[in-house]
Scaffold this motif. Structure first.
Motif, short mmCIF file in Angstrom:
data_model
loop_
_atom_site.label_atom_id
_atom_site.label_comp_id
_atom_site.label_asym_id
_atom_site.label_seq_id
_atom_site.Cartn_x
_atom_site.Cartn_y
_atom_site.Cartn_z
N ILE B 68 2.12 -0.35 -4.93
CA ILE B 68 2.72 -1.52 -4.27
C ILE B 68 2.38 -1.51 -2.78
O ILE B 68 2.05 -2.54 -2.20
CB ILE B 68 4.23 -1.54 -4.51
CG1 ILE B 68 4.50 -1.85 -6.00
CG2 ILE B 68 4.92 -2.57 -3.63
CD1 ILE B 68 5.94 -1.81 -6.39
N ILE B 69 2.45 -0.32 -2.19
CA ILE B 69 2.11 -0.23 -0.76
C ILE B 69 0.64 -0.62 -0.54
O ILE B 69 0.32 -1.36 0.39
CB ILE B 69 2.38 1.20 -0.23
CG1 ILE B 69 3.89 1.47 -0.26
CG2 ILE B 69 1.84 1.38 1.18
CD1 ILE B 69 4.28 2.89 0.03
N PHE B 70 -0.23 -0.15 -1.43
CA PHE B 70 -1.65 -0.55 -1.38
C PHE B 70 -1.76 -2.07 -1.39
O PHE B 70 -2.52 -2.67 -0.64
CB PHE B 70 -2.40 0.02 -2.59
CG PHE B 70 -3.09 1.32 -2.34
CD1 PHE B 70 -2.37 2.42 -1.89
CD2 PHE B 70 -4.45 1.46 -2.58
CE1 PHE B 70 -3.00 3.63 -1.67
CE2 PHE B 70 -5.10 2.66 -2.35
CZ PHE B 70 -4.38 3.75 -1.91
N ALA B 71 -1.01 -2.69 -2.29
CA ALA B 71 -1.08 -4.14 -2.46
C ALA B 71 -0.67 -4.85 -1.17
O ALA B 71 -1.33 -5.79 -0.72
CB ALA B 71 -0.19 -4.58 -3.62
N VAL B 72 0.43 -4.37 -0.59
CA VAL B 72 0.95 -5.01 0.62
C VAL B 72 -0.06 -4.87 1.76
O VAL B 72 -0.37 -5.84 2.46
CB VAL B 72 2.31 -4.39 1.01
CG1 VAL B 72 2.73 -4.85 2.39
CG2 VAL B 72 3.36 -4.76 -0.03
N ILE B 73 -0.61 -3.65 1.90
CA ILE B 73 -1.56 -3.42 3.00
C ILE B 73 -2.84 -4.23 2.79
O ILE B 73 -3.35 -4.86 3.73
CB ILE B 73 -1.89 -1.91 3.11
CG1 ILE B 73 -0.64 -1.15 3.58
CG2 ILE B 73 -3.04 -1.68 4.09
CD1 ILE B 73 -0.79 0.35 3.58
#
Lengths: 357, 311
Positions: B68-73
């Motif tokens: 999810i963090i990957f997606a946001v970044i």
């Protein structure tokens, strides 16, 4: 003197897109290098060879490029007309689709004499497009509801309505498509039946010229452009905004619809169930934007996009991911979007020149 | 749809909420961008990028939260490009957005080949854990809660937060000022460029999260074309909701309800073709938008690049 000026302005308006295309190609080489683990020069060699052979280099591929160019001429032009009026007709896709379906249905009818049948197919497709976009234009003009939302909605309605017709009443048993249209409804394939290129290409080019004349040589075209540049000024000058919004949407939809009809009667010869959008309408947005909504420019940008789309096959055969061509398209558009840099440099140079004097 | 032992209405509501989440995230993203005066047609592409990198992050680390963090970044990163083009280079924001959509579709299917060595779709990855049993043991609404996922809660919370930011905080006032009248805002010492960068990047982060809610929830894989126009639906929902967070929420729920209903309706045996149910939400939207909402009002400076010091 005047001619020199014109040449200069044409050259400068062509220069920037050309630089963008070349830079985008070289950026794409980096992706080729990464995918194939090869050196830069090898990457340049492999990629350019594949794109050239797949688009212009061979007779077959060049003809197939032209086949791609045909629908893009129409969808590009349709988008440009809307953009010129300050509207965003994202619904060209839906107008194109519904016209494929309507064109196919009219094309199936047996017993109509050859030339008349083709013309009927083209008229039916055009009218379907006019209706689809006209609804959006009417709602925008009369109620003020946003044309982007409504045309996105009309895209989906076209998708589902087409599929209902193709899989329901007009389905060919056992296949996810309609029956083939009658030979009398087919556009002439002037290079023989082995090649899908057809006189739809000339209809497209004719439309380009007609729209050019319409925009720059007629009062109606002038009014539409005036509305696009400044609505309030146009209204103050006595131009009926509502009428022009509806007119522009109808023209835009009509061109997209004619494109759909040409597509079915010249290229595909039947309507296939649409799992998702055809993409020609959305590609048309990019084609129009690259051409800066100039009708003549659309010939070149449709040719470029057609060539890139076609060469995706030969890229795959050279073991290069075919997505490279779409990356190139995206990067070209990014550069076109960033043309302010170019203006900025030009302005700097102008200021410099003033100081030096 | 798995509705064994569930009352049909519960299943319908739960799947409505699940289907609405990617739309809500993207629509909120669109709101931030447009409220600050930058048109964002690129939401579709940002959803795609987010969906891909969510799966890639989970694939690499076996931890879906990292995904999810990957997606946001990644969503924020691609939005930063849009921000730079629209704000500093004064690009035509439609061109830039369309470019981002094409770029996102191309780069994700390219990376699918390079990083996963696959075509069409990725392998399945570690899913996001949701305590279904624990939720089901809650009295009365347990069965309903058990059918949801974390994204639903995050999305609804973010609608409330966004509404609060826009209308109750100084930052929200600044964002709206920049979107309505950038010159006035500039005169008052508000950094127009800074606010716009913040909002556009935030919009990408939100759309990236929306992408994650699409790929890293029920399916746990990325498939080419899985976004299939949801970004455009989100734009429609945002305008339909008259550029307000709760308006956008309701609009997203209507689209999702109709989407969920068509799955239920197919089991009812009504004499309509399935395409009819699929088309309903779009027809309803047009009727409601044109019949009841009428003219929606975008921020006054939406889509117009701001030039410092211009008269």
């Amino acid at each position: 003197m005047k001619n020199k000026k014109i040449i200069k302005s044409v050259a400068s308006s062509l220069l920037f897109p050309l630089i963008s295309i070349i830079v985008a190609m070289f950026v794409a080489v980096i992706f080729v290098m990464w995918a194939k683990h090869i050196s830069f020069f090898k990457g340049v060699q492999v990629m350019f060879k594949a794109i050239w052979n797949g688009s212009f280099g061979r007779k077959d591929s060049f003809i197939e490029t032209l086949v791609y160019v045909i629908p893009l001429l129409f969808t590009g032009l349709a988008n440009a007309v809307a953009f010129k009026t300050g509207l965003f007709n994202i619904g060209v896709e839906g107008e194109f689709m519904i016209s494929i379906t309507v064109g196919a249905i009219v094309g199936i009818i047996p017993g109509i004499p050859p030339v008349i049948h083709v013309i009927l197919v083209l008229i039916a497709g055009t009218l379907a497009g006019v209706l689809w976009a006209g609804i959006v234009g009417y709602l925008k003009a009369k109620v003020g509801s946003n044309e982007v939302v409504n045309s996105i909605m009309m895209n989906y309605i076209a998708l589902y309505f087409s599929n209902y017709l193709i899989m329901g009443p007009f389905n060919k048993k056992g296949l996810a498509q309609t029956a083939d249209i009658q030979p009398s409804a087919m556009l002439w394939r002037f290079l023989g039946d082995d090649y899908r290129v057809n006189i739809g290409l000339y209809i497209g080019l004719l439309m380009v010229v007609l729209i050019y004349i319409f925009f720059w040589k007629t009062t109606w075209g002038y009014e539409i452009r005036a509305v696009g540049i400044n609505q309030y000024a146009a209204e103050y000058g006595g131009i009926n905004i509502k009428k022009n919004i509806i007119l522009a949407m109808a023209i835009s939809g009509g061109i997209a619809g004619l494109g759909g009809a040409v597509y079915v009667s010249g290229i595909q010869h039947h309507a296939i169930q649409m799992v998702s959008f055809t993409g020609y309408g959305f590609d048309g947005i990019a084609v129009a934007l690259l051409a800066k909504n100039n009708p003549i420019g659309i010939i070149f940008s449709a040719l470029l996009f057609g060539a890139l789309n076609t060469s995706s096959i030969s890229l795959q055969m050279a073991n290069i991911p075919k997505q490279i061509v779409f990356l190139i398209q995206a990067i070209i558009l990014i550069f076109v979007a960033a043309d302010y840099v170019y203006k900025w440099i030009a302005e700097k140079r102008k200021k410099g020149a003033l100081l030096n004097e | 749809m798995n509705n064994t032992g569930l009352p049909i209405i519960v299943a319908l509501l739960a799947s409505t909420l699940r289907l609405a989440t990617p739309l809500i995230f993207a629509a909120l993203g669109g709101l931030f961008s447009e409220k600050s005066g930058v048109v964002n047609i690129g939401l579709e592409g940002m959803l795609t990028i987010g969906a891909f990198f969510a799966v890639y992050g989970s694939f690499k680390t076996n931890n879906p939260w990292i995904g999810i963090i990957f997606a946001v970044i990644s969503g924020a990163a691609i939005a930063a490009v849009h921000a730079f083009l629209s704000i500093h280079l004064k690009a035509d924001q439609t061109i830039s957005g369309v470019a981002i959509n094409i770029f996102a579709a191309a780069i994700t299917s390219y990376l699918l080949m390079v990083l996963f060595n696959r075509q069409g779709q990725t392998d399945g990855v570690t899913p996001l854990y949701y305590p279904k049993e624990a939720m089901q043991s809650i009295p009365v609404i347990g069965k309903f809660l058990g059918e949801l996922n974390w994204y639903v809660f995050i999305a609804i919370a973010l609608v409330i937060v966004t509404n609060y930011i826009f209308y109750k905080t100084p930052l929200g006032l600044r964002i709206r000022a920049v979107g309505e009248h950038p010159k006035a805002a500039d005169t008052l010492g508000i950094g127009v460029y800074g606010i716009r960068y913040l909002c556009v990047i935030l919009s990408g982060a939100l759309a990236g999260l929306g992408g994650a809610s699409l790929s890293l929830s029920n399916t746990n894989l990325f498939r080419e074309g899985m976004v299939s126009g949801k970004g455009f639906i989100a734009i429609a929902a945002m305008i339909f909701g008259n550029y307000k967070p709760f308006g956008a929420l309701w609009a997203c729920l209507i689209f999702a309800l109709a989407d969920a209903f068509q799955i239920v309706a197919q089991g009812l045996g009504w004499p309509f073709p399935t395409e009819f149910y699929s088309a309903i939400p779009f027809i309803i939207t047009m009727i409601v938008l044109s019949g009841f909402v009428g003219k929606t009002v975008p921020p006054a400076a939406d889509g117009i690049p701001y030039e410092k010091g211009e008269k």
